[in-house]
Design an enzyme around this catalytic site. Structure first.
Site, PDB file in Angstrom:
ATOM      1  N   PHE A 126     -17.141  33.305  -1.912  1.00 52.07           N
ATOM      2  CA  PHE A 126     -16.100  34.073  -2.593  1.00 52.07           C
ATOM      3  C   PHE A 126     -16.803  35.199  -3.352  1.00 52.07           C
ATOM      4  O   PHE A 126     -17.832  34.977  -3.992  1.00 52.07           O
ATOM      5  CB  PHE A 126     -15.343  33.160  -3.559  1.00 52.07           C
ATOM      6  CG  PHE A 126     -14.134  33.794  -4.170  1.00 52.07           C
ATOM      7  CD1 PHE A 126     -12.973  33.953  -3.433  1.00 52.07           C
ATOM      8  CD2 PHE A 126     -14.153  34.239  -5.476  1.00 52.07           C
ATOM      9  CE1 PHE A 126     -11.852  34.544  -3.992  1.00 52.07           C
ATOM     10  CE2 PHE A 126     -13.036  34.838  -6.052  1.00 52.07           C
ATOM     11  CZ  PHE A 126     -11.880  34.991  -5.305  1.00 52.07           C
ATOM     12  N   ASP A 195     -20.175  25.133  -5.798  1.00 54.35           N
ATOM     13  CA  ASP A 195     -18.841  25.589  -6.168  1.00 54.35           C
ATOM     14  C   ASP A 195     -17.842  24.668  -5.471  1.00 54.35           C
ATOM     15  O   ASP A 195     -17.767  24.633  -4.239  1.00 54.35           O
ATOM     16  CB  ASP A 195     -18.658  27.045  -5.717  1.00 54.35           C
ATOM     17  CG  ASP A 195     -17.321  27.635  -6.143  1.00 54.35           C
ATOM     18  OD1 ASP A 195     -16.332  26.884  -6.219  1.00 54.35           O
ATOM     19  OD2 ASP A 195     -17.255  28.861  -6.364  1.00 54.35           O
TER      20      ASP A 195
END
Length: 396
Positions: A126, A195
């Site tokens: 991301f 993450d």
């Protein structure tokens, strides 16, 4: 089509999690965007009303102690801990995912020690993770190298300080091999940072079991904490005494009300705190997490249903959608699939607009991906069949 419709009804009838849907505020829309924003848990409005009217309105400053506001970051962290395979006392809730990525990555470089000056970052991450990694590198004198997760073992070396990876790829839904990659990072003497935004609350993680060093995650997706709900930071037990946060604040001080000019970090998870906790959204999250205390709800049950839902959706898409109109991007193998299905489609943006207008809500990721998230706590098989059928009608 009738056989898939009837099978969906049978699957819903046998679904042990079907009753959990009543714990959420939903309508006739087929909501397949819980991987961006989870649905509203039905108990949250009442909880927030009490927080605002009684705890804030009547008790005011007393609520920091009498209502447990001060201890909320660690208390709620302990609610998240079993969902990601962590022991109590290893997760603190607060700040945004981006802020926690920064804390974790700079902290990881400091844990790695002298002579290690390279950060490896998931090449398909991301974007914010990449931005944060670049900033952390500038601050710590490191370089950044983007690599595909599968290439990490070969990319590791004596200079590697930290490795930032996504458990599930936000765009494709690919589930990466956390145990193997973490082991490779550890064997190379580097520090792992994971993450968990697209995996926590949807599938097993096993932070403690697999030796993860640091991890971060958001709470507004599969944990249904609400828009902008606070993120969390995990620090492995053996690292807590040495974890050096780049954002030392009065809330993480060993004596927060001592107001001393010299900083002394608190013990354990609280050293991941920075400033005053965002109490309203934090307590909304705490209420949302209550669904995980139901006896019929477990990470294993959610994962099993997630795989069944995504399998069924892919089968329906294959049957209903005109051949060649879409192409699955999410891996078919269960060991490589998160809780979403991504379909490549030439006119994906326009198609998603039409789907939403027809009552099927997913989202679009540039340049050509239709993305559908599957939240097993409130999604049923009949809705999945309907979504595939509407998609086919939209593409015909």
């Amino acid at each position: 089509m009738s056989d898939l419709y009837e099978r969906a009804r049978e699957l819903d009838g046998a679904d042990r999690l079907a009753g959990v849907r009543d714990d959420f505020v939903l309508d006739d829309t087929v909501y397949l965007d819980g991987n961006s924003l989870g649905a509203l848990p039905a108990n949250v409005p009442g909880r927030l009303d009490d927080v605002v009217r009684r705890e804030w309105g009547q008790l005011r400053i007393r609520s920091w102690t009498e209502s447990g506001w001060w201890t909320a970051p660690e208390r709620i962290g302990d609610l998240i801990a079993p969902l990601v395979g962590a022991a109590p006392g290893r997760i603190v809730v607060g700040d945004s995912t981006s802020v926690n990525v920064f804390k974790a990555l700079v902290g990881a470089v400091r844990l790695a020690g002298q002579g290690r000056d390279e950060i490896l970052v998931d090449a398909a991450t991301f974007p914010t993770d990449g931005y944060i990694a670049a900033s952390a590198a500038r601050m710590t004198g490191c370089s950044v190298r983007a690599v595909a997760p599968g290439e990490v073992p070969d990319a590791l070396g004596p200079r590697t300080a930290a490795v930032l990876l996504n458990h599930v790829d936000y765009r494709t839904g690919r589930l990466h091999d956390l145990p193997a990659l973490t082991a490779a990072v550890r064997a190379a003497g580097a520090v792992s940072v994971w993450d968990l935004c697209h995996s926590a609350g949807a599938l097993p993680v096993g932070l403690d079991e697999h030796g993860v060093d640091l991890a971060v995650g958001c709470t507004y997706k599969f944990l249904n904490g609400g828009p902008g709900s606070p993120a969390y930071l995990y620090v492995r037990g053996e690292h807590q005494a040495a974890f050096d946060s780049p954002l030392p604040g009065w809330n993480s001080h060993a004596e927060p009300f001592g107001m001393r000019p010299e900083y002394e970090a608190a013990d354990g998870a609280p050293r991941g705190r920075v400033g005053t906790p965002d109490i309203l959204s934090m307590l909304a999250l705490e209420a949302a997490l209550a669904v995980w205390s139901r006896p019929d709800v477990s990470v294993a049950a959610v994962r099993a249903k997630s795989l069944a839902l995504t399998d069924f959706f892919l089968e329906c898409v294959e049957r209903y959608v005109p051949e060649g109109r879409v192409q699955p991007v999410t891996p078919a193998a269960h060991a490589e699939r998160g809780s979403q299905v991504a379909l490549a489609c030439d006119d994906a943006g326009e198609v998603m607009d039409r789907l939403i207008a027809a009552g099927v809500v997913g989202d679009f990721r540039a340049p050509d991906v239709l993305r559908f998230g599957f939240t097993p706590l409130y999604l049923g098989f009949a809705e999945v069949e309907r979504a595939a059928r509407v998609l086919a009608e939209t593409l015909t």
